[in-house]
Scaffold this motif. Structure first.
Motif, PDB file in Angstrom:
ATOM      1  N   GLN A  19       1.573  -6.681   9.528  1.00 13.52           N
ATOM      2  CA  GLN A  19       0.216  -6.718  10.074  1.00 13.52           C
ATOM      3  C   GLN A  19       0.061  -8.042  11.035  1.00 13.52           C
ATOM      4  N   GLY A  20      -1.125  -8.222  11.483  1.00 16.15           N
ATOM      5  CA  GLY A  20      -1.263  -9.162  12.267  1.00 16.15           C
ATOM      6  C   GLY A  20      -0.456  -9.782  13.372  1.00 16.15           C
ATOM      7  N   VAL A  21       0.077 -11.109  13.590  1.00 16.91           N
ATOM      8  CA  VAL A  21       0.616 -11.668  14.774  1.00 16.91           C
ATOM      9  C   VAL A  21       2.164 -10.822  14.664  1.00 16.91           C
ATOM     10  N   ASP A  41       8.233  -7.131   5.655  1.00 16.61           N
ATOM     11  CA  ASP A  41       7.367  -7.521   4.879  1.00 16.61           C
ATOM     12  C   ASP A  41       7.516  -7.435   3.348  1.00 16.61           C
ATOM     13  N   ILE A  42       6.585  -8.106   2.536  1.00 12.25           N
ATOM     14  CA  ILE A  42       6.680  -8.180   1.262  1.00 12.25           C
ATOM     15  C   ILE A  42       5.904  -6.935   0.834  1.00 12.25           C
ATOM     16  N   VAL A  43       5.087  -6.585   1.613  1.00 13.29           N
ATOM     17  CA  VAL A  43       4.232  -4.992   1.258  1.00 13.29           C
ATOM     18  C   VAL A  43       4.958  -3.967   2.017  1.00 13.29           C
ATOM     19  N   GLU A  45       4.767  -0.722   2.083  1.00  9.52           N
ATOM     20  CA  GLU A  45       4.097   0.321   3.031  1.00  9.52           C
ATOM     21  C   GLU A  45       3.741  -0.219   4.417  1.00  9.52           C
ATOM     22  N   ARG A  46       3.345  -1.575   4.503  1.00 11.53           N
ATOM     23  CA  ARG A  46       3.282  -2.007   5.855  1.00 11.53           C
ATOM     24  C   ARG A  46       4.280  -2.062   6.682  1.00 11.53           C
ATOM     25  N   ALA A  47       5.321  -2.377   5.980  1.00 10.33           N
ATOM     26  CA  ALA A  47       6.589  -2.567   6.852  1.00 10.33           C
ATOM     27  C   ALA A  47       7.081  -1.231   7.394  1.00 10.33           C
ATOM     28  N   GLY A  96       4.093 -16.333   6.990  1.00  5.98           N
ATOM     29  CA  GLY A  96       3.448 -17.637   6.399  1.00  5.98           C
ATOM     30  C   GLY A  96       2.072 -17.322   5.547  1.00  5.98           C
ATOM     31  N   ASN A  97       1.675 -18.413   5.073  1.00  9.81           N
ATOM     32  CA  ASN A  97       0.569 -18.362   4.269  1.00  9.81           C
ATOM     33  C   ASN A  97      -0.249 -19.572   4.152  1.00  9.81           C
ATOM     34  N   ALA A  98      -1.699 -19.667   4.442  1.00 10.88           N
ATOM     35  CA  ALA A  98      -2.296 -20.771   4.377  1.00 10.88           C
ATOM     36  C   ALA A  98      -2.835 -20.916   3.283  1.00 10.88           C
ATOM     37  N   ARG A 125       7.203 -22.837  -0.327  1.00 13.53           N
ATOM     38  CA  ARG A 125       8.245 -21.637  -0.151  1.00 13.53           C
ATOM     39  C   ARG A 125       8.107 -20.797   1.043  1.00 13.53           C
ATOM     40  N   VAL A 126       6.818 -20.400   1.283  1.00 11.80           N
ATOM     41  CA  VAL A 126       6.800 -19.340   2.229  1.00 11.80           C
ATOM     42  C   VAL A 126       6.976 -19.860   3.498  1.00 11.80           C
ATOM     43  N   ASN A 127       6.483 -21.163   3.916  1.00 13.53           N
ATOM     44  CA  ASN A 127       6.036 -21.462   5.323  1.00 13.53           C
ATOM     45  C   ASN A 127       7.305 -22.316   5.646  1.00 13.53           C
ATOM     46  N   ILE A 153       7.441 -19.381  13.896  1.00 14.22           N
ATOM     47  CA  ILE A 153       5.928 -19.351  14.117  1.00 14.22           C
ATOM     48  C   ILE A 153       5.456 -20.489  13.077  1.00 14.22           C
ATOM     49  N   ILE A 154       4.702 -21.537  13.725  1.00 18.35           N
ATOM     50  CA  ILE A 154       4.120 -22.604  13.041  1.00 18.35           C
ATOM     51  C   ILE A 154       2.631 -22.486  13.515  1.00 18.35           C
ATOM     52  N   SER A 155       2.101 -23.571  13.045  1.00 18.95           N
ATOM     53  CA  SER A 155       0.591 -23.603  13.266  1.00 18.95           C
ATOM     54  C   SER A 155       0.246 -25.033  13.882  1.00 18.95           C
ATOM     55  N   ASP A 156      -0.968 -24.918  14.812  1.00 18.47           N
ATOM     56  CA  ASP A 156      -1.515 -26.326  15.309  1.00 18.47           C
ATOM     57  C   ASP A 156      -1.432 -27.251  14.085  1.00 18.47           C
ATOM     58  N   ALA A 198       3.393 -22.554  18.065  1.00 21.05           N
ATOM     59  CA  ALA A 198       2.235 -23.111  17.333  1.00 21.05           C
ATOM     60  C   ALA A 198       0.817 -22.418  17.590  1.00 21.05           C
ATOM     61  N   LEU A 199       0.255 -21.917  16.623  1.00 19.61           N
ATOM     62  CA  LEU A 199      -0.893 -21.175  16.852  1.00 19.61           C
ATOM     63  C   LEU A 199      -1.844 -21.798  16.481  1.00 19.61           C
ATOM     64  N   GLY A 200      -3.129 -21.543  17.513  1.00 19.17           N
ATOM     65  CA  GLY A 200      -4.504 -21.960  16.749  1.00 19.17           C
ATOM     66  C   GLY A 200      -5.036 -20.768  16.052  1.00 19.17           C
ATOM     67  N   ASN A 203      -7.084 -14.363  15.498  1.00 18.46           N
ATOM     68  CA  ASN A 203      -7.834 -12.905  14.676  1.00 18.46           C
ATOM     69  C   ASN A 203      -6.757 -12.035  14.008  1.00 18.46           C
ATOM     70  N   THR A 204      -6.706 -12.057  12.769  1.00 19.45           N
ATOM     71  CA  THR A 204      -5.672 -11.199  12.253  1.00 19.45           C
ATOM     72  C   THR A 204      -6.298 -10.982  10.732  1.00 19.45           C
ATOM     73  N   PRO A 205      -5.748  -9.972  10.030  1.00 20.74           N
ATOM     74  CA  PRO A 205      -6.353  -9.771   8.788  1.00 20.74           C
ATOM     75  C   PRO A 205      -6.258 -11.190   7.772  1.00 20.74           C
ATOM     76  N   ALA A 206      -5.509 -11.987   8.193  1.00 21.95           N
ATOM     77  CA  ALA A 206      -5.537 -13.284   7.346  1.00 21.95           C
ATOM     78  C   ALA A 206      -6.834 -14.182   7.728  1.00 21.95           C
ATOM     79  N   THR A 207      -7.501 -14.077   8.854  1.00 19.90           N
ATOM     80  CA  THR A 207      -8.549 -14.677   9.243  1.00 19.90           C
ATOM     81  C   THR A 207      -9.744 -13.877   9.341  1.00 19.90           C
TER      82      THR A 207
HETATM   83  N1  LIG Z   1      -4.042 -16.423  12.115  1.00 17.32           N
HETATM   84  C1  LIG Z   1      -4.075 -17.328  12.302  1.00 17.32           C
HETATM   85  O1  LIG Z   1      -5.189 -18.032  12.655  1.00 17.32           O
HETATM   86  C2  LIG Z   1      -3.142 -18.420  12.203  1.00 17.32           C
HETATM   87  C3  LIG Z   1      -2.961 -19.803  12.595  1.00 17.32           C
HETATM   88  C4  LIG Z   1      -1.781 -20.687  12.576  1.00 17.32           C
HETATM   89  C5  LIG Z   1      -0.589 -20.148  12.076  1.00 17.32           C
HETATM   90  N2  LIG Z   1      -0.532 -18.936  11.734  1.00 17.32           N
HETATM   91  C6  LIG Z   1       0.861 -18.514  11.368  1.00 17.32           C
HETATM   92  O2  LIG Z   1       1.208 -17.207  11.963  1.00 17.32           O
HETATM   93  C7  LIG Z   1       1.814 -16.297  11.136  1.00 17.32           C
HETATM   94  C8  LIG Z   1       1.407 -14.837  11.227  1.00 17.32           C
HETATM   95  O3  LIG Z   1      -0.235 -15.266  10.569  1.00 17.32           O
HETATM   96  P1  LIG Z   1      -1.080 -14.131  10.239  1.00 17.32           P
HETATM   97  O4  LIG Z   1      -2.454 -14.618  10.551  1.00 17.32           O
HETATM   98  O5  LIG Z   1      -0.695 -12.818  11.410  1.00 17.32           O
HETATM   99  O6  LIG Z   1      -1.038 -13.556   8.959  1.00 17.32           O
HETATM  100  P2  LIG Z   1      -1.101 -12.214   8.093  1.00 17.32           P
HETATM  101  O7  LIG Z   1      -1.642 -12.727   6.521  1.00 17.32           O
HETATM  102  O8  LIG Z   1      -2.144 -11.353   9.010  1.00 17.32           O
HETATM  103  O9  LIG Z   1       0.035 -11.506   7.937  1.00 17.32           O
HETATM  104  C9  LIG Z   1       1.165 -11.995   7.326  1.00 17.32           C
HETATM  105  C10 LIG Z   1       2.168 -10.734   6.859  1.00 17.32           C
HETATM  106  O10 LIG Z   1       3.207 -11.765   6.290  1.00 17.32           O
HETATM  107  C11 LIG Z   1       3.532 -10.882   4.957  1.00 17.32           C
HETATM  108  N3  LIG Z   1       4.400 -11.942   4.011  1.00 17.32           N
HETATM  109  C12 LIG Z   1       3.408 -12.854   3.435  1.00 17.32           C
HETATM  110  N4  LIG Z   1       4.309 -13.619   2.627  1.00 17.32           N
HETATM  111  C13 LIG Z   1       5.736 -12.897   2.505  1.00 17.32           C
HETATM  112  C14 LIG Z   1       7.013 -12.889   2.017  1.00 17.32           C
HETATM  113  N5  LIG Z   1       7.131 -14.094   1.013  1.00 17.32           N
HETATM  114  N6  LIG Z   1       7.767 -12.432   2.359  1.00 17.32           N
HETATM  115  C15 LIG Z   1       7.624 -11.234   3.193  1.00 17.32           C
HETATM  116  N7  LIG Z   1       6.359 -11.064   3.961  1.00 17.32           N
HETATM  117  C16 LIG Z   1       5.258 -11.984   3.634  1.00 17.32           C
HETATM  118  C17 LIG Z   1       2.202 -10.538   4.243  1.00 17.32           C
HETATM  119  O11 LIG Z   1       2.222  -9.364   3.586  1.00 17.32           O
HETATM  120  C18 LIG Z   1       1.586 -10.013   5.905  1.00 17.32           C
HETATM  121  O12 LIG Z   1       1.816  -8.833   5.872  1.00 17.32           O
HETATM  122  C19 LIG Z   1       1.998 -16.960   9.809  1.00 17.32           C
HETATM  123  O13 LIG Z   1       3.276 -17.976   9.693  1.00 17.32           O
HETATM  124  C20 LIG Z   1       0.806 -18.088   9.909  1.00 17.32           C
HETATM  125  O14 LIG Z   1       0.851 -19.310   9.138  1.00 17.32           O
HETATM  126  C21 LIG Z   1      -1.706 -17.898  11.712  1.00 17.32           C
END
Ligand SMILES: NC(=O)c1ccc[n+]([C@@H]2O[C@H](COP(=O)([O-])OP(=O)(O)OC[C@H]3O[C@@H](n4cnc5c(N)ncnc54)[C@H](O)[C@@H]3O)[C@@H](O)[C@H]2O)c1
Length: 269
Positions: A19-21, A41-43, A45-47, A96-98, A125-127, A153-156, A198-200, A203-207
Protein backbone atom coordinates in the motif's frame (compact mmCIF):
# COMPACT_ATOMS: atom_id res chain seq x y z
CA UNK A 1 15.59 10.06 -27.68
CA UNK A 2 15.50 6.84 -25.67
CA UNK A 3 13.49 6.83 -22.42
CA UNK A 4 15.93 7.89 -19.68
CA UNK A 5 13.77 6.17 -17.07
CA UNK A 6 13.48 2.89 -18.97
CA UNK A 7 13.88 -0.13 -16.68
CA UNK A 8 13.73 -2.85 -19.35
CA UNK A 9 15.51 -6.02 -18.32
CA UNK A 10 15.65 -5.01 -14.65
CA UNK A 11 14.10 -6.73 -11.64
CA UNK A 12 13.10 -4.58 -8.64
CA UNK A 13 12.18 -5.57 -5.09
CA UNK A 14 10.25 -3.12 -2.94
CA UNK A 15 9.65 -3.79 0.73
CA UNK A 16 6.33 -2.82 2.33
CA UNK A 17 4.85 -2.32 -1.14
CA UNK A 18 1.34 -3.56 -0.32
CA UNK A 19 0.00 0.00 0.00
CA UNK A 20 0.99 3.67 0.18
CA UNK A 21 4.30 4.88 -1.23
CA UNK A 22 5.69 1.39 -1.90
CA UNK A 23 2.69 0.42 -4.03
CA UNK A 24 3.08 3.57 -6.13
CA UNK A 25 6.81 2.87 -6.62
CA UNK A 26 5.94 -0.63 -7.84
CA UNK A 27 3.37 0.70 -10.33
CA UNK A 28 5.77 3.36 -11.68
CA UNK A 29 8.45 0.70 -12.19
CA UNK A 30 6.01 -1.56 -14.03
CA UNK A 31 4.91 1.39 -16.20
CA UNK A 32 8.55 2.05 -17.09
CA UNK A 33 9.18 -1.42 -18.41
CA UNK A 34 10.72 -3.29 -15.46
CA UNK A 35 10.99 -6.96 -16.36
CA UNK A 36 9.86 -7.98 -12.87
CA UNK A 37 8.66 -6.22 -9.73
CA UNK A 38 8.76 -8.14 -6.45
CA UNK A 39 6.21 -6.95 -3.93
CA UNK A 40 7.14 -7.62 -0.33
CA UNK A 41 4.76 -6.88 2.53
CA UNK A 42 4.14 -8.38 5.95
CA UNK A 43 0.43 -8.58 4.95
CA UNK A 44 0.25 -11.30 2.28
CA UNK A 45 -3.09 -10.20 0.74
CA UNK A 46 -1.76 -6.69 0.18
CA UNK A 47 1.38 -8.01 -1.53
CA UNK A 48 -0.68 -10.30 -3.76
CA UNK A 49 -3.11 -7.53 -4.76
CA UNK A 50 -0.29 -5.18 -5.82
CA UNK A 51 1.54 -8.00 -7.65
CA UNK A 52 -1.68 -8.48 -9.68
CA UNK A 53 -1.73 -4.74 -10.48
CA UNK A 54 1.90 -4.98 -11.65
CA UNK A 55 0.98 -7.93 -13.88
CA UNK A 56 -1.92 -5.95 -15.35
CA UNK A 57 0.54 -3.14 -16.15
CA UNK A 58 2.56 -5.55 -18.31
CA UNK A 59 5.45 -6.39 -15.96
CA UNK A 60 5.92 -9.64 -14.04
CA UNK A 61 4.57 -9.12 -10.52
CA UNK A 62 5.76 -11.48 -7.81
CA UNK A 63 4.44 -11.33 -4.24
CA UNK A 64 6.98 -12.37 -1.60
CA UNK A 65 5.25 -11.67 1.71
CA UNK A 66 7.59 -11.68 4.70
CA UNK A 67 8.37 -9.79 7.88
CA UNK A 68 11.59 -8.07 6.89
CA UNK A 69 12.62 -7.57 10.50
CA UNK A 70 13.30 -11.32 10.55
CA UNK A 71 16.76 -12.08 9.10
CA UNK A 72 15.94 -15.69 8.27
CA UNK A 73 12.82 -14.65 6.34
CA UNK A 74 14.81 -12.03 4.44
CA UNK A 75 17.38 -14.68 3.48
CA UNK A 76 14.54 -16.90 2.23
CA UNK A 77 13.07 -13.96 0.26
CA UNK A 78 16.45 -13.40 -1.44
CA UNK A 79 16.62 -17.08 -2.39
CA UNK A 80 13.08 -16.99 -3.79
CA UNK A 81 13.85 -13.81 -5.76
CA UNK A 82 16.89 -15.51 -7.27
CA UNK A 83 15.15 -18.78 -8.13
CA UNK A 84 11.99 -17.16 -9.54
CA UNK A 85 13.26 -14.01 -11.26
CA UNK A 86 17.04 -14.46 -11.42
CA UNK A 87 17.92 -11.96 -8.68
CA UNK A 88 17.32 -8.30 -7.87
CA UNK A 89 18.90 -5.31 -9.69
CA UNK A 90 16.97 -2.57 -7.86
CA UNK A 91 16.28 -2.73 -4.12
CA UNK A 92 13.91 -0.23 -2.51
CA UNK A 93 13.78 -0.36 1.27
CA UNK A 94 10.43 1.30 1.77
CA UNK A 95 8.81 -0.55 4.71
CA UNK A 96 8.83 1.61 7.79
CA UNK A 97 6.76 2.50 10.80
CA UNK A 98 6.53 5.68 12.85
CA UNK A 99 4.26 4.06 15.44
CA UNK A 100 0.52 3.63 15.81
CA UNK A 101 -1.52 6.30 14.03
CA UNK A 102 -4.62 5.80 16.17
CA UNK A 103 -6.66 8.84 17.16
CA UNK A 104 -5.48 8.39 20.79
CA UNK A 105 -1.82 8.15 19.80
CA UNK A 106 -2.11 11.26 17.63
CA UNK A 107 -3.86 13.17 20.39
CA UNK A 108 -1.50 12.13 23.18
CA UNK A 109 1.86 12.65 21.40
CA UNK A 110 3.68 10.72 24.12
CA UNK A 111 6.94 12.18 25.33
CA UNK A 112 10.09 10.11 24.73
CA UNK A 113 10.22 9.70 28.51
CA UNK A 114 6.89 7.90 28.45
CA UNK A 115 8.12 5.39 25.87
CA UNK A 116 9.98 2.22 26.78
CA UNK A 117 12.79 0.11 25.32
CA UNK A 118 10.07 -2.29 24.07
CA UNK A 119 8.62 0.55 21.93
CA UNK A 120 12.10 1.48 20.66
CA UNK A 121 12.84 -2.09 19.62
CA UNK A 122 9.95 -2.07 17.09
CA UNK A 123 10.97 1.30 15.59
CA UNK A 124 14.64 0.36 15.36
CA UNK A 125 14.03 -3.10 13.90
CA UNK A 126 11.81 -2.01 11.01
CA UNK A 127 13.39 1.38 10.25
CA UNK A 128 17.08 0.53 10.76
CA UNK A 129 17.78 -3.21 10.93
CA UNK A 130 15.56 -4.29 8.05
CA UNK A 131 17.35 -2.22 5.35
CA UNK A 132 20.61 -3.80 6.56
CA UNK A 133 19.08 -7.28 6.36
CA UNK A 134 17.85 -6.81 2.77
CA UNK A 135 21.11 -5.15 1.68
CA UNK A 136 23.15 -7.99 3.19
CA UNK A 137 21.00 -10.62 1.47
CA UNK A 138 20.40 -9.02 -1.95
CA UNK A 139 23.43 -6.88 -2.84
CA UNK A 140 25.89 -9.79 -3.45
CA UNK A 141 23.92 -10.51 -6.66
CA UNK A 142 24.38 -6.85 -7.75
CA UNK A 143 28.12 -7.09 -7.09
CA UNK A 144 28.26 -10.26 -9.17
CA UNK A 145 26.47 -8.48 -12.04
CA UNK A 146 28.45 -5.24 -11.52
CA UNK A 147 25.19 -3.29 -11.62
CA UNK A 148 22.68 -2.23 -9.02
CA UNK A 149 20.57 0.45 -7.42
CA UNK A 150 19.71 0.70 -3.72
CA UNK A 151 17.17 3.29 -2.60
CA UNK A 152 16.32 3.65 1.07
CA UNK A 153 13.20 5.53 2.11
CA UNK A 154 13.78 7.68 5.16
CA UNK A 155 11.93 10.61 6.65
CA UNK A 156 12.66 14.29 7.03
CA UNK A 157 12.40 13.40 10.73
CA UNK A 158 15.78 11.70 10.25
CA UNK A 159 17.30 14.89 8.81
CA UNK A 160 15.88 17.58 11.09
CA UNK A 161 14.88 15.46 14.11
CA UNK A 162 11.38 15.27 15.58
CA UNK A 163 10.65 15.08 19.32
CA UNK A 164 8.34 12.99 21.53
CA UNK A 165 7.03 9.74 20.05
CA UNK A 166 9.00 10.40 16.81
CA UNK A 167 12.37 10.74 18.53
CA UNK A 168 13.55 7.13 18.23
CA UNK A 169 12.07 6.89 14.71
CA UNK A 170 14.11 10.02 13.79
CA UNK A 171 17.29 8.34 15.04
CA UNK A 172 16.57 5.07 13.25
CA UNK A 173 15.94 6.83 9.92
CA UNK A 174 19.10 8.96 10.41
CA UNK A 175 20.99 5.71 11.06
CA UNK A 176 19.77 4.37 7.73
CA UNK A 177 21.03 7.53 5.99
CA UNK A 178 24.49 7.07 7.55
CA UNK A 179 24.48 3.38 6.65
CA UNK A 180 23.54 4.32 3.05
CA UNK A 181 26.46 6.76 2.72
CA UNK A 182 28.90 4.09 3.91
CA UNK A 183 27.32 1.54 1.61
CA UNK A 184 27.71 3.90 -1.36
CA UNK A 185 31.45 4.08 -0.62
CA UNK A 186 31.74 0.30 -0.48
CA UNK A 187 29.72 -0.28 -3.66
CA UNK A 188 30.82 2.48 -6.04
CA UNK A 189 33.57 0.38 -7.58
CA UNK A 190 30.98 -2.26 -8.45
CA UNK A 191 28.73 0.17 -10.37
CA UNK A 192 26.11 -0.04 -7.62
CA UNK A 193 24.65 3.23 -6.31
CA UNK A 194 22.96 3.74 -2.91
CA UNK A 195 20.83 6.75 -2.03
CA UNK A 196 18.06 7.82 0.35
CA UNK A 197 14.82 9.63 -0.37
CA UNK A 198 13.59 11.62 2.66
CA UNK A 199 9.84 12.14 2.78
CA UNK A 200 7.79 14.89 4.33
CA UNK A 201 4.19 14.16 5.33
CA UNK A 202 2.62 12.13 2.53
CA UNK A 203 -0.98 10.98 2.13
CA UNK A 204 -1.00 7.20 2.64
CA UNK A 205 -3.01 4.78 4.80
CA UNK A 206 -0.39 5.37 7.52
CA UNK A 207 -1.27 9.06 7.71
CA UNK A 208 -4.98 8.86 6.91
CA UNK A 209 -6.04 9.83 10.45
CA UNK A 210 -3.94 13.01 10.51
CA UNK A 211 -4.99 13.85 6.92
CA UNK A 212 -8.64 13.62 8.02
CA UNK A 213 -7.98 15.97 10.95
CA UNK A 214 -6.26 18.45 8.61
CA UNK A 215 -9.15 18.34 6.15
CA UNK A 216 -11.86 18.84 8.75
CA UNK A 217 -10.23 21.49 10.94
CA UNK A 218 -8.75 24.70 9.42
CA UNK A 219 -6.74 25.43 12.59
CA UNK A 220 -5.05 22.01 12.52
CA UNK A 221 -4.45 22.46 8.77
CA UNK A 222 -2.80 25.85 9.27
CA UNK A 223 -0.50 24.47 11.98
CA UNK A 224 0.32 21.23 10.14
CA UNK A 225 1.15 22.99 6.87
CA UNK A 226 2.92 26.02 8.39
CA UNK A 227 6.41 24.70 7.60
CA UNK A 228 5.52 23.50 4.10
CA UNK A 229 6.44 25.96 1.34
CA UNK A 230 4.09 24.07 -0.98
CA UNK A 231 0.83 24.15 0.98
CA UNK A 232 -0.25 20.54 0.74
CA UNK A 233 0.85 17.12 1.92
CA UNK A 234 2.71 14.94 -0.56
CA UNK A 235 1.02 12.25 -2.63
CA UNK A 236 2.65 8.79 -3.03
CA UNK A 237 3.53 9.75 -6.62
CA UNK A 238 5.79 12.59 -5.36
CA UNK A 239 8.45 10.36 -3.69
CA UNK A 240 7.77 7.49 -6.14
CA UNK A 241 8.87 9.70 -9.05
CA UNK A 242 12.19 10.40 -7.31
CA UNK A 243 12.67 6.70 -6.56
CA UNK A 244 12.02 5.88 -10.23
CA UNK A 245 14.70 8.40 -11.25
CA UNK A 246 17.21 6.94 -8.75
CA UNK A 247 16.40 3.43 -9.98
CA UNK A 248 17.05 4.35 -13.60
CA UNK A 249 20.13 4.81 -15.76
CA UNK A 250 19.54 8.59 -15.59
CA UNK A 251 21.01 8.72 -12.05
CA UNK A 252 24.21 6.73 -12.63
CA UNK A 253 26.52 9.48 -11.19
CA UNK A 254 24.45 10.09 -8.05
CA UNK A 255 25.34 8.06 -4.97
CA UNK A 256 25.56 8.46 -1.20
CA UNK A 257 22.94 11.23 -1.25
CA UNK A 258 19.78 11.92 0.72
CA UNK A 259 17.24 13.65 -1.48
CA UNK A 260 14.31 15.32 0.28
CA UNK A 261 10.84 15.18 -1.30
CA UNK A 262 9.10 17.34 1.24
CA UNK A 263 7.36 20.40 -0.23
CA UNK A 264 10.16 22.58 1.16
CA UNK A 265 9.54 21.55 4.81
CA UNK A 266 13.31 21.65 5.31
CA UNK A 267 15.97 22.77 2.85
CA UNK A 268 19.56 21.67 2.25
CA UNK A 269 22.56 23.71 1.05
N1 LIG B 1 3.54 8.75 4.85
C1 LIG B 1 4.33 9.65 5.40
O1 LIG B 1 3.90 10.79 5.77
C2 LIG B 1 5.79 9.37 5.58
C3 LIG B 1 6.64 10.42 6.01
C4 LIG B 1 8.00 10.17 6.16
C5 LIG B 1 8.51 8.92 5.89
N2 LIG B 1 7.67 7.91 5.49
C6 LIG B 1 8.26 6.61 5.22
O2 LIG B 1 7.83 6.15 3.94
C7 LIG B 1 7.75 4.72 3.94
C8 LIG B 1 6.39 4.27 3.43
O3 LIG B 1 5.40 4.86 4.26
P1 LIG B 1 3.83 4.74 3.97
O4 LIG B 1 3.24 5.98 4.53
O5 LIG B 1 3.59 4.34 2.57
O6 LIG B 1 3.47 3.53 4.97
P2 LIG B 1 2.19 2.56 5.06
O7 LIG B 1 2.08 2.18 6.49
O8 LIG B 1 1.00 3.15 4.37
O9 LIG B 1 2.69 1.28 4.22
C9 LIG B 1 3.79 0.54 4.69
C10 LIG B 1 3.63 -0.91 4.32
O10 LIG B 1 4.76 -1.60 4.91
C11 LIG B 1 4.31 -2.83 5.44
N3 LIG B 1 5.21 -3.25 6.51
C12 LIG B 1 5.31 -2.73 7.76
N4 LIG B 1 6.19 -3.43 8.50
C13 LIG B 1 6.66 -4.40 7.71
C14 LIG B 1 7.59 -5.47 7.90
N5 LIG B 1 8.20 -5.64 9.08
N6 LIG B 1 7.84 -6.31 6.87
C15 LIG B 1 7.22 -6.14 5.66
N7 LIG B 1 6.32 -5.16 5.44
C16 LIG B 1 6.04 -4.31 6.44
C17 LIG B 1 2.89 -2.54 5.94
O11 LIG B 1 2.12 -3.74 6.03
C18 LIG B 1 2.36 -1.57 4.88
O12 LIG B 1 1.64 -2.24 3.86
C19 LIG B 1 8.08 4.30 5.38
O13 LIG B 1 9.44 3.93 5.46
C20 LIG B 1 7.82 5.55 6.19
O14 LIG B 1 8.57 5.57 7.39
C21 LIG B 1 6.33 8.11 5.32
Amino acid sequence: MSDLLDLSGKVALITGAGQGVGRQIALFMAAHGAQGVIINDIVAERAQAVAAEVDAAGSKGLALPADITDWKKVQQMAEDAKSQLGGVDILVNNAGNAGPATAEALASRKSFFETSPEDWEMWIRVNYYSPMFTCRALIPHMIEKQYGRVINIISDAGRVGEPNNLLVYSGAKAGTAGFTRGLAKELGRHNVTANCVALGATNTPATAKSAEAVKSNPNIAKKALSRYVIKRFGEPSDPAAMVLFLASGASSFITGQTIPVNGGYSMTL
